[in-house]
Design a protein around this motif. Structure first.
Motif, PDB file in Angstrom:
ATOM      1  N   TRP A 223      44.101  15.555  36.831  1.00 11.13           N
ATOM      2  CA  TRP A 223      44.059  15.558  38.292  1.00 11.13           C
ATOM      3  C   TRP A 223      42.722  15.015  38.812  1.00 11.13           C
ATOM      4  O   TRP A 223      41.687  15.080  38.105  1.00 11.13           O
ATOM      5  CB  TRP A 223      44.233  16.985  38.828  1.00 11.13           C
ATOM      6  N   ASP A 224      42.740  14.568  40.074  1.00  9.18           N
ATOM      7  CA  ASP A 224      41.462  14.186  40.701  1.00  9.18           C
ATOM      8  C   ASP A 224      40.760  15.459  41.197  1.00  9.18           C
ATOM      9  O   ASP A 224      41.323  16.550  41.174  1.00  9.18           O
ATOM     10  CB  ASP A 224      41.712  13.178  41.842  1.00  9.18           C
ATOM     11  N   ASN A 225      39.538  15.303  41.675  1.00  2.00           N
ATOM     12  CA  ASN A 225      38.718  16.480  42.032  1.00  2.00           C
ATOM     13  C   ASN A 225      39.312  17.281  43.185  1.00  2.00           C
ATOM     14  O   ASN A 225      39.207  18.504  43.230  1.00  2.00           O
ATOM     15  CB  ASN A 225      37.287  16.039  42.371  1.00  2.00           C
ATOM     16  N   ARG A 226      39.961  16.576  44.157  1.00  5.28           N
ATOM     17  CA  ARG A 226      40.535  17.310  45.299  1.00  5.28           C
ATOM     18  C   ARG A 226      41.682  18.224  44.827  1.00  5.28           C
ATOM     19  O   ARG A 226      41.822  19.349  45.291  1.00  5.28           O
ATOM     20  CB  ARG A 226      41.042  16.324  46.353  1.00  5.28           C
ATOM     21  N   THR A 227      42.484  17.711  43.902  1.00  6.66           N
ATOM     22  CA  THR A 227      43.599  18.515  43.384  1.00  6.66           C
ATOM     23  C   THR A 227      43.051  19.719  42.618  1.00  6.66           C
ATOM     24  O   THR A 227      43.527  20.837  42.789  1.00  6.66           O
ATOM     25  CB  THR A 227      44.484  17.657  42.471  1.00  6.66           C
ATOM     26  N   ARG A 228      42.046  19.478  41.799  1.00  7.49           N
ATOM     27  CA  ARG A 228      41.439  20.581  41.036  1.00  7.49           C
ATOM     28  C   ARG A 228      40.858  21.629  41.996  1.00  7.49           C
ATOM     29  O   ARG A 228      41.077  22.832  41.812  1.00  7.49           O
ATOM     30  CB  ARG A 228      40.326  20.059  40.133  1.00  7.49           C
ATOM     31  N   ALA A 229      40.201  21.153  43.051  1.00 11.07           N
ATOM     32  CA  ALA A 229      39.587  22.100  44.004  1.00 11.07           C
ATOM     33  C   ALA A 229      40.669  22.946  44.681  1.00 11.07           C
ATOM     34  O   ALA A 229      40.504  24.154  44.918  1.00 11.07           O
ATOM     35  CB  ALA A 229      38.787  21.316  45.061  1.00 11.07           C
ATOM     36  N   LEU A 230      41.815  22.318  44.973  1.00 14.47           N
ATOM     37  CA  LEU A 230      42.921  23.044  45.621  1.00 14.47           C
ATOM     38  C   LEU A 230      43.444  24.150  44.713  1.00 14.47           C
ATOM     39  O   LEU A 230      43.587  25.305  45.125  1.00 14.47           O
ATOM     40  CB  LEU A 230      44.045  22.063  45.967  1.00 14.47           C
ATOM     41  N   VAL A 231      43.737  23.810  43.467  1.00 12.48           N
ATOM     42  CA  VAL A 231      44.293  24.822  42.552  1.00 12.48           C
ATOM     43  C   VAL A 231      43.242  25.900  42.262  1.00 12.48           C
ATOM     44  O   VAL A 231      43.551  27.099  42.258  1.00 12.48           O
ATOM     45  CB  VAL A 231      44.807  24.156  41.257  1.00 12.48           C
ATOM     46  N   ASP A 232      41.980  25.498  42.127  1.00 10.75           N
ATOM     47  CA  ASP A 232      40.909  26.504  41.939  1.00 10.75           C
ATOM     48  C   ASP A 232      40.837  27.444  43.145  1.00 10.75           C
ATOM     49  O   ASP A 232      40.613  28.654  43.004  1.00 10.75           O
ATOM     50  CB  ASP A 232      39.542  25.812  41.760  1.00 10.75           C
ATOM     51  N   TYR A 233      41.091  26.898  44.345  1.00  8.65           N
ATOM     52  CA  TYR A 233      41.049  27.719  45.566  1.00  8.65           C
ATOM     53  C   TYR A 233      42.066  28.857  45.460  1.00  8.65           C
ATOM     54  O   TYR A 233      41.749  30.023  45.713  1.00  8.65           O
ATOM     55  CB  TYR A 233      41.335  26.853  46.800  1.00  8.65           C
ATOM     56  N   PHE A 234      43.297  28.529  45.047  1.00  3.53           N
ATOM     57  CA  PHE A 234      44.350  29.568  44.979  1.00  3.53           C
ATOM     58  C   PHE A 234      43.995  30.641  43.953  1.00  3.53           C
ATOM     59  O   PHE A 234      44.451  31.766  44.032  1.00  3.53           O
ATOM     60  CB  PHE A 234      45.702  28.935  44.640  1.00  3.53           C
ATOM     61  N   LYS A 235      43.132  30.279  42.972  1.00  2.00           N
ATOM     62  CA  LYS A 235      42.795  31.212  41.894  1.00  2.00           C
ATOM     63  C   LYS A 235      41.529  32.028  42.188  1.00  2.00           C
ATOM     64  O   LYS A 235      41.196  32.962  41.459  1.00  2.00           O
ATOM     65  CB  LYS A 235      42.592  30.423  40.585  1.00  2.00           C
TER      66      LYS A 235
END
Ligand code: AHG
Ligand code: MN
Ligand code: MN
Length: 344
Positions: A223-235
């Protein structure tokens, strides 16, 4: 003595909706009823898949470059056989067929178009995890039923669907559908003893915000960084916003979507760098994203490709893939703010 009713059948429900629509001709009812017959046959095969030689791969690779399971082929053939003779279609589009499926000349044509994923969740067929069938129905705009339909007439944005829905073959077999136009989303459960789909979930509404996120985290490195940041947000724990969300992912889009529709939450299949042939991720716009985007919209939710509504995408090709963020409105809008870069 009060006779024991069977409840409201899907046919009765469609007829009720039809009567509320002065322009209805009954053509749509015929179409849906034949699709239901196909789903009942597929459900029967799914439920006995462990007992007959219908498991496993055919050794064939489909137009998507994926191994084809026998049940995929079976489901595809059943739907085509059932639908081609109803006299209401000008053509069909299937995930399993590279080109449009024509109506044989011996059958009358109509001005509806159906696109479908005959068997969704193929990787789960032989491990007894829920799988499904997804469908979207459009009306031909212009053109007369006898003139050959052009692909460009099929490639309509999802907002033009006149109906959309899915069947889920799980602990029970259900049909969930909407006829768009604000008529709501309704769920029916197949009662094998009656052989009918009976209304079990009237006017389904998805919670505005959920507590579930669904994504295949093994793709994190792609994934790109924005996608990673999104999934990290939910966690990331944060009591105020009800985080961390719980993770639920079974690998059948229909099953993951259906759970989140009833309970609230977000399903994500982001763009990834895993397969250069599929830079927009794995899911297909016409036969997976658009039908479910219509269902979730009519249930009060939202579906985005990360930048805007799935339903407003002008399709370029029949098997076009698209990143998918779908479910509770607030969760998908938040995902859009991360992916489009507008998040604070
Ligand atoms: P299909 O069986 O129609 O090809 O669809 C499978 C899709 C979808 O059902 C699911 O969400 C997704 O594949 C799972 O993909 P991953 O295994 O890559 O997570
Ligand atoms: Mn699928
Ligand atoms: Mn499929």
């Amino acid at each position: 003595m009060k006779t024991q009713g069977v409840g409201i059948t899907i046919t009765e429900h469609i007829l009720r909706q039809e009567r509320q629509n002065p322009r209805a001709t009954g053509a749509f009812t015929t179409l849906i009823n034949e699709l239901i017959v196909a789903a009942k046959v597929i459900s029967r095969e799914v439920n006995k898949a462990g007992l007959v030689d219908i498991l496993g791969a055919t050794g064939r690779i489909n137009v998507q470059g994926e191994r084809v399971q026998k049940l995929d082929i079976f489901a595809n053939q059943i739907i085509i056989q059932r639908m081609q003779h109803v006299g209401q279609l000008c053509c069909m589009g299937s995930e399993e067929d590279p080109d449009l499926i024509e109506i044989p000349p011996e059958y009358p044509k109509g001005d509806y178009i159906i696109v479908f994923d005959p068997l969704d969740g193929s990787s789960n067929i032989d491990v007894n995890v829920s799988i499904g069938t997804i469908f979207g129905i459009y009306k031909r705009e212009g053109g007369s039923p006898n003139s050959d339909i052009l692909l460009s007439e099929v490639l309509q944005p999802g907002i033009k669907q006149v109906a959309a829905g899915y069947f889920i073959y799980g602990s029970s077999t259900m049909m969930v559908y909407t006829t768009a136009k604000g008529t709501g989303v309704h769920g029916f459960t197949l009662f094998p003893s009656v052989g009918e789909f009976l209304l079990s979930h009237e006017n389904i509404r998805i919670p505005e915000k959920g507590k579930i996120y669904s994504v295949n985290e093994s793709n994190y490195q792609y994934w790109d960084n924005r996608t990673r940041a999104l999934v990290d947000y939910f966690k990331t724990p944060d009591r105020k916003t009800g985080r961390p969300y719980t993770s639920r992912y079974v690998g059948s889009l229909v099953a993951d979507f259906h759970r989140n529709l009833l309970k609230g939450g977000i399903f994500m299949y982001p763009a990834d760098k895993k397969d250069p042939r599929k830079p927009s991720g794995k899911l297909r716009l016409m036969v997976e994203a658009n039908p479910l985007a219509m269902v979730v919209k009519e249930a009060g939710g939202y579906a985005s490709d990360g930048h805007g509504p799935i339903l407003e995408i002008d399709p370029g090709e029949l098997h076009q893939r698209v990143p998918l963020y779908i479910g509770s409105k607030k969760d998908v809008e938040l995902a859009e703010s991360f992916i489009s870069g507008s998040a604070a």
